[in-house]
Write an enzyme that holds these catalytic residues in place. Structure first.
Site, PDB file in Angstrom:
ATOM      1  N   ARG A 167      24.151  44.550  41.774  1.00 39.91           N
ATOM      2  CA  ARG A 167      24.751  44.512  43.102  1.00 39.91           C
ATOM      3  C   ARG A 167      26.216  44.965  43.104  1.00 39.91           C
ATOM      4  O   ARG A 167      26.605  45.827  43.892  1.00 39.91           O
ATOM      5  CB  ARG A 167      24.681  43.083  43.690  1.00 39.91           C
ATOM      6  CG  ARG A 167      23.342  42.709  44.251  1.00 39.91           C
ATOM      7  CD  ARG A 167      23.077  41.239  44.042  1.00 39.91           C
ATOM      8  NE  ARG A 167      22.881  41.025  42.613  1.00 39.91           N
ATOM      9  CZ  ARG A 167      21.694  41.088  42.019  1.00 39.91           C
ATOM     10  NH1 ARG A 167      20.630  41.270  42.738  1.00 39.91           N
ATOM     11  NH2 ARG A 167      21.571  40.956  40.709  1.00 39.91           N
ATOM     12  N   THR A 168      27.032  44.384  42.232  1.00 40.68           N
ATOM     13  CA  THR A 168      28.476  44.637  42.312  1.00 40.68           C
ATOM     14  C   THR A 168      28.787  46.098  41.972  1.00 40.68           C
ATOM     15  O   THR A 168      29.505  46.778  42.716  1.00 40.68           O
ATOM     16  CB  THR A 168      29.234  43.674  41.377  1.00 40.68           C
ATOM     17  OG1 THR A 168      28.748  42.360  41.612  1.00 40.68           O
ATOM     18  CG2 THR A 168      30.726  43.715  41.623  1.00 40.68           C
ATOM     19  N   LYS A 196      32.802  51.744  19.458  1.00 41.01           N
ATOM     20  CA  LYS A 196      33.443  52.131  18.188  1.00 41.01           C
ATOM     21  C   LYS A 196      34.664  51.274  17.902  1.00 41.01           C
ATOM     22  O   LYS A 196      35.436  51.556  16.993  1.00 41.01           O
ATOM     23  CB  LYS A 196      33.860  53.612  18.253  1.00 41.01           C
ATOM     24  CG  LYS A 196      32.709  54.556  18.506  1.00 41.01           C
ATOM     25  CD  LYS A 196      33.237  55.977  18.691  1.00 41.01           C
ATOM     26  CE  LYS A 196      32.234  56.855  19.401  1.00 41.01           C
ATOM     27  NZ  LYS A 196      32.862  58.042  19.973  1.00 41.01           N
ATOM     28  N   ARG A 205      34.743  44.611  35.440  1.00 36.86           N
ATOM     29  CA  ARG A 205      33.918  43.425  35.164  1.00 36.86           C
ATOM     30  C   ARG A 205      33.959  43.196  33.656  1.00 36.86           C
ATOM     31  O   ARG A 205      33.711  44.118  32.871  1.00 36.86           O
ATOM     32  CB  ARG A 205      32.474  43.620  35.618  1.00 36.86           C
ATOM     33  CG  ARG A 205      31.593  42.495  35.104  1.00 36.86           C
ATOM     34  CD  ARG A 205      30.242  42.439  35.727  1.00 36.86           C
ATOM     35  NE  ARG A 205      30.312  41.904  37.079  1.00 36.86           N
ATOM     36  CZ  ARG A 205      29.252  41.463  37.741  1.00 36.86           C
ATOM     37  NH1 ARG A 205      28.057  41.491  37.180  1.00 36.86           N
ATOM     38  NH2 ARG A 205      29.370  41.001  38.966  1.00 36.86           N
ATOM     39  N   HIS A 215      35.037  35.612  40.924  1.00 33.92           N
ATOM     40  CA  HIS A 215      34.310  36.784  41.411  1.00 33.92           C
ATOM     41  C   HIS A 215      34.737  36.951  42.878  1.00 33.92           C
ATOM     42  O   HIS A 215      33.979  36.668  43.804  1.00 33.92           O
ATOM     43  CB  HIS A 215      32.804  36.539  41.289  1.00 33.92           C
ATOM     44  CG  HIS A 215      31.955  37.764  41.427  1.00 33.92           C
ATOM     45  ND1 HIS A 215      32.434  38.976  41.894  1.00 33.92           N
ATOM     46  CD2 HIS A 215      30.640  37.972  41.157  1.00 33.92           C
ATOM     47  CE1 HIS A 215      31.443  39.866  41.907  1.00 33.92           C
ATOM     48  NE2 HIS A 215      30.350  39.275  41.462  1.00 33.92           N
TER      49      HIS A 215
HETATM   50  N1   CP Z   1      26.235  38.897  42.539  1.00 34.42           N
HETATM   51  C1   CP Z   1      26.472  39.662  41.449  1.00 34.42           C
HETATM   52  O1   CP Z   1      27.586  39.693  40.913  1.00 34.42           O
HETATM   53  O2   CP Z   1      25.398  40.392  41.052  1.00 34.42           O
HETATM   54  P1   CP Z   1      25.431  41.485  39.877  1.00 34.42           P
HETATM   55  O3   CP Z   1      25.632  40.739  38.588  1.00 34.42           O
HETATM   56  O4   CP Z   1      24.109  42.194  39.939  1.00 34.42           O
HETATM   57  O5   CP Z   1      26.583  42.399  40.130  1.00 34.42           O
END
Ligand code: CP
Length: 312
Positions: free
Chosen positions: A63-64, A91, A113, A141
């Site tokens: 999603r993100t 590496k 992320r 998040h």
């Molecule tokens: N909600 C969320 O962060 O989903 P993903 O891990 O798929 O990005």
């Protein structure tokens, strides 16, 4: 889309903790404008032509990552993607070296992320590009919390005064932390529920109520926000078995009979169907789970636009 020339008066978006209520309101308002663009026959504007964004995803994401990519493309930004499995991270290259090399290619913004809490904050202090936190370990998040707030505002017409229950693995959840911070700043009341081993002792500091019994916890709330058990972040078994977790904490239609009429079910994804949420609830009339995903694109467009505007 026009917001009267307003921008976020900050270089980076690292967490809900740093944002004021006014900044959250500005992002939500901007996202409402972005939704109008996403409903047009041609879902694209030239706003960020010539602006370059790198998406550094060192943890898996559906999603993100994809909603950031779509948001960037809808705004006509140029994008590059870096993942741990296909980059020189394999590496032994450090996060900072990776980011500095990407920045040397004239990148304006980095979306990160990472499994380490604080990784985006570390990077933000060391590079000139704007940094957006797309999830740092079990810390925050923020873009998830903002899309959740937008979904709640759309559904109820307000956030102030609503009662929200967050159920599940609170201990390891960056979503729970960011959502609690965001909901409290916007005037909502929050209760958490889950096995005692998955509710951290510091949770009281966030101004939430704790209730370990799900049937009691769900009775008077407007929203039930369901979290997945994060097996990848648990070092040892923190509850006896999945079967026992399902018995006490899975949200099912039978359980929802005790909830308020009109209760709304949310989940950040990915879901473990049949563990924390039954398929009937996930796909049923209570669920706004796919609305959350839709709003993810608009929220990320709004954040990128508001940060980019300050740079231009
Ligand atoms: N909600 C969320 O962060 O989903 P993903 O891990 O798929 O990005």
């Amino acid at each position: 889309m026009d917001n009267g020339g307003r921008s976020l008066n900050r270089k980076d978006l690292l967490g809900i903790e740093e944002l004021s209520r006014e900044e959250i309101e500005l992002i939500l308002e901007q996202a409402e404008g972005m939704k109008e663009i996403l409903e047009r026959p041609v879902r694209k504007v030239p706003a960020l032509q010539g602006f370059t964004i790198a998406n550094l995803f060192f943890e898996p994401s559906t999603r993100t990552l994809n909603s950031f990519l779509l948001a960037e493309r809808r705004l006509s930004a140029d994008t590059v993607n870096v993942s741990a499995s296909s980059s020189s991270v394999l590496k032994g290259e450090t996060l900072l070296d990776t980011a500095k090399n990407i920045e040397a290619m004239k990148v304006d913004m980095v979306v990160l992320r990472h499994s380490c809490p604080g990784a985006p904050h570390f990077l933000a202090k060391r590079i000139d590009a704007s940094v957006i936190n797309a999830g740092d370990g079990s810390h925050e998040h923020p873009t998830q919390a903002l899309l959740d707030l937008l979904t709640i505002k759309e559904k109820f017409g307000k956030i102030d005064g609503l009662k929200v229950l967050i159920v599940g693995d609170i201990m390891h959840s960056r979503v729970a932390r960011s959502d609690i911070l965001g909901l409290r700043k916007m005037g909502a009341w929050v209760r958490v529920c889950g096995p005692p081993t998955l509710i951290p002792l510091w949770i009281d500091e966030l101004g939430v109520e704790v209730e370990y019994n799900l049937d009691r916890a769900m009775r008077d709330v407007d929203i039930i926000y369901v979290l997945r058990i994060q097996k990848e972040r648990q070092k040892k078994g923190l509850f006896p078995s999945i079967r026992e977790y399902v018995k006490y904490f899975c949200i099912t239609p039978e359980r929802l009979r005790q909830a308020k009429e009109g209760v709304v079910i949310m989940h950040p994804g990915p879901m473990n169907r049949g563990v924390e949420i039954s398929p009937e609830v996930a796909d049923g009339p209570w669920s706004v789970i796919l609305d959350q995903v839709t709003n993810g694109v608009a929220i990320r467009m709004a954040i990128i636009y508001l940060l980019a505007r300050r740079r231009r």
